[in-house]
Design a protein around this motif. Structure first.
Motif, PDB file in Angstrom:
ATOM      1  N   UNK A   1       8.912   3.247  -1.612  1.00 62.90           N
ATOM      2  CA  UNK A   1       9.351   1.925  -2.043  1.00 62.90           C
ATOM      3  C   UNK A   1       8.419   1.238  -3.022  1.00 62.90           C
ATOM      4  N   UNK A   2       7.431   1.961  -3.556  1.00 65.84           N
ATOM      5  CA  UNK A   2       6.425   1.347  -4.438  1.00 65.84           C
ATOM      6  C   UNK A   2       7.059   0.689  -5.659  1.00 65.84           C
ATOM      7  N   UNK A   3       7.788   1.489  -6.437  1.00 65.79           N
ATOM      8  CA  UNK A   3       8.374   0.954  -7.664  1.00 65.79           C
ATOM      9  C   UNK A   3       9.477  -0.053  -7.360  1.00 65.79           C
ATOM     10  N   UNK A   4      10.223   0.171  -6.281  1.00 65.68           N
ATOM     11  CA  UNK A   4      11.260  -0.789  -5.908  1.00 65.68           C
ATOM     12  C   UNK A   4      10.645  -2.146  -5.599  1.00 65.68           C
ATOM     13  N   UNK A   5       9.521  -2.152  -4.889  1.00 59.84           N
ATOM     14  CA  UNK A   5       8.842  -3.415  -4.584  1.00 59.84           C
ATOM     15  C   UNK A   5       8.443  -4.115  -5.872  1.00 59.84           C
ATOM     16  N   UNK A   6       7.855  -3.381  -6.800  1.00 64.32           N
ATOM     17  CA  UNK A   6       7.422  -3.994  -8.047  1.00 64.32           C
ATOM     18  C   UNK A   6       8.615  -4.532  -8.830  1.00 64.32           C
TER      19      UNK A   6
ATOM     20  N   UNK B   1       4.944   2.856   3.318  1.00 60.30           N
ATOM     21  CA  UNK B   1       5.615   4.033   3.873  1.00 60.30           C
ATOM     22  C   UNK B   1       6.957   3.568   4.415  1.00 60.30           C
ATOM     23  N   UNK B   2       8.013   4.255   4.050  1.00 59.13           N
ATOM     24  CA  UNK B   2       9.368   3.932   4.521  1.00 59.13           C
ATOM     25  C   UNK B   2       9.725   2.470   4.289  1.00 59.13           C
ATOM     26  N   UNK B   3       9.294   1.936   3.136  1.00 52.33           N
ATOM     27  CA  UNK B   3       9.685   0.588   2.771  1.00 52.33           C
ATOM     28  C   UNK B   3       8.931  -0.518   3.466  1.00 52.33           C
ATOM     29  N   UNK B   4       7.840  -0.173   4.141  1.00 54.41           N
ATOM     30  CA  UNK B   4       7.040  -1.184   4.839  1.00 54.41           C
ATOM     31  C   UNK B   4       5.565  -1.034   4.461  1.00 54.41           C
ATOM     32  N   UNK B   5       4.838  -2.134   4.532  1.00 53.52           N
ATOM     33  CA  UNK B   5       3.395  -2.074   4.330  1.00 53.52           C
ATOM     34  C   UNK B   5       2.740  -1.585   5.617  1.00 53.52           C
TER      35      UNK B   5
ATOM     36  N   UNK C   1       6.729  -8.233   3.864  1.00 48.38           N
ATOM     37  CA  UNK C   1       6.059  -9.456   3.447  1.00 48.38           C
ATOM     38  C   UNK C   1       4.723  -9.141   2.794  1.00 48.38           C
ATOM     39  N   UNK C   2       4.434  -9.791   1.665  1.00 48.16           N
ATOM     40  CA  UNK C   2       3.174  -9.540   0.967  1.00 48.16           C
ATOM     41  C   UNK C   2       2.890 -10.693   0.013  1.00 48.16           C
ATOM     42  N   UNK C   3       1.611 -10.931  -0.256  1.00 45.46           N
ATOM     43  CA  UNK C   3       1.180 -11.887  -1.273  1.00 45.46           C
ATOM     44  C   UNK C   3       0.240 -11.200  -2.244  1.00 45.46           C
ATOM     45  N   UNK C   4       0.408 -11.503  -3.526  1.00 47.80           N
ATOM     46  CA  UNK C   4      -0.498 -11.031  -4.561  1.00 47.80           C
ATOM     47  C   UNK C   4      -1.208 -12.257  -5.118  1.00 47.80           C
ATOM     48  N   UNK C   5      -2.503 -12.374  -4.820  1.00 51.70           N
ATOM     49  CA  UNK C   5      -3.238 -13.592  -5.141  1.00 51.70           C
ATOM     50  C   UNK C   5      -3.638 -13.655  -6.608  1.00 51.70           C
ATOM     51  N   UNK C   6      -3.723 -14.875  -7.112  1.00 56.05           N
ATOM     52  CA  UNK C   6      -4.093 -15.094  -8.509  1.00 56.05           C
ATOM     53  C   UNK C   6      -5.505 -14.564  -8.772  1.00 56.05           C
ATOM     54  N   UNK C   7      -5.682 -13.992  -9.958  1.00 60.70           N
ATOM     55  CA  UNK C   7      -6.996 -13.505 -10.347  1.00 60.70           C
ATOM     56  C   UNK C   7      -7.454 -12.288  -9.580  1.00 60.70           C
ATOM     57  N   UNK C   8      -6.483 -11.507  -9.053  1.00 64.01           N
ATOM     58  CA  UNK C   8      -6.823 -10.315  -8.275  1.00 64.01           C
ATOM     59  C   UNK C   8      -6.063  -9.113  -8.829  1.00 64.01           C
TER      60      UNK C   8
END
Length: 251
Positions: free
Chosen positions: A51-56, A221-225, A33-40
């Protein structure tokens, strides 16, 4: 709905991505679970295979999720058919990748406006002029990619991502093919896009110096934050990476 979810440019809840089946399956993202806030400006970091690129890719609608939810604003990506997903990616999302992905036969300006030309739309000239000024290539718009340096080509790619005024820009190792000076110019440009143009940027990187340009660094790490750092510096990012690496070695 929480206040943060109202201001999220993109968000994920219970997001999982599994490749393969049975004994050969690989869990790339694990109930994340994650949120990317507007203007950030957010950087995503972690070891190879974390999992970095997979998440993106899942957040940008480039790959379907196995379970959970991925949203751009309040739009659930899993509920879109191929046509609507294509429209979403074209109109609301910008992409910047390592390899520039410019067409050799087109000028810089034609590359910048290509997505809108394909969509049959004319660019907002005032916004386009602002973007071109921001990338500092006003005197190179008639040049083809072969006539531009690597840093200039990546600035064209950044301008292309911005030209349609997307809600969010995803950048996957955008400085990976650049020298340190050109890389710093691109990172400063992305930083300025957030500060001056109100854009939202999510960048995958392995470089602590690149991550220090962000407002926030999310560690996978390992697909988790596993960690979340605000107001990062290169030293604080490197320290977190060392600590996470030490934990991984002892676990």
């Amino acid at each position: 709905m929480t206040r943060d979810s109202l201001t999220a440019a993109a968000s994920a809840v219970g997001l999982s991505k599994i490749y393969g089946e049975g004994g050969t399956h690989v869990t790339a993202l694990d109930n994340l679970g994650v949120e990317f806030l507007r203007g950030q400006f957010t950087a995503i970091m972690g070891p190879s295979g974390s999992g970095k690129s997979t998440l993106m890719h899942c957040m940008a609608g480039l790959e379907p999720v196995t379970a959970g939810s991925a949203r751009i604003g309040d739009t659930e990506l899993g509920g879109l058919d191929d046509k609507r997903l294509t429209t979403m990616r074209r109109d609301r999302i910008g992409f910047v990748f390592q390899s520039f992905n410019l067409l050799a036969t087109l000028t810089a300006l034609e590359n910048i406006t290509l997505p809108m030309a394909i969509a049959g739309r004319k660019p907002d000239q005032a916004w386009l002029d602002r973007v071109v000024a921001a990338v500092g290539l006003a005197d190179r718009l008639g040049h083809r990619p072969s006539q531009l340096s690597g840093g200039q080509q990546q600035r064209v790619a950044c301008a292309r991502a911005l030209a349609s005024r997307p809600e969010i820009i995803f950048a996957d190792e955008p400085t990976g093919n650049l020298d340190s000076r050109s890389g710093a110019q691109i990172l400063s440009f992305l930083r300025d896009c957030v500060r001056d143009l109100g854009q939202t940027v999510v960048m995958v990187t392995h470089d602590p110096i690149a991550a220090s340009y962000a407002d926030r660094v999310v560690f996978l790490a390992d697909g988790r934050i596993v960690d979340d750092l605000r107001a990062p510096t290169a030293d604080s990012v490197l320290d977190r990476m060392r600590r996470l690496d030490a934990v991984a070695r002892t676990s």
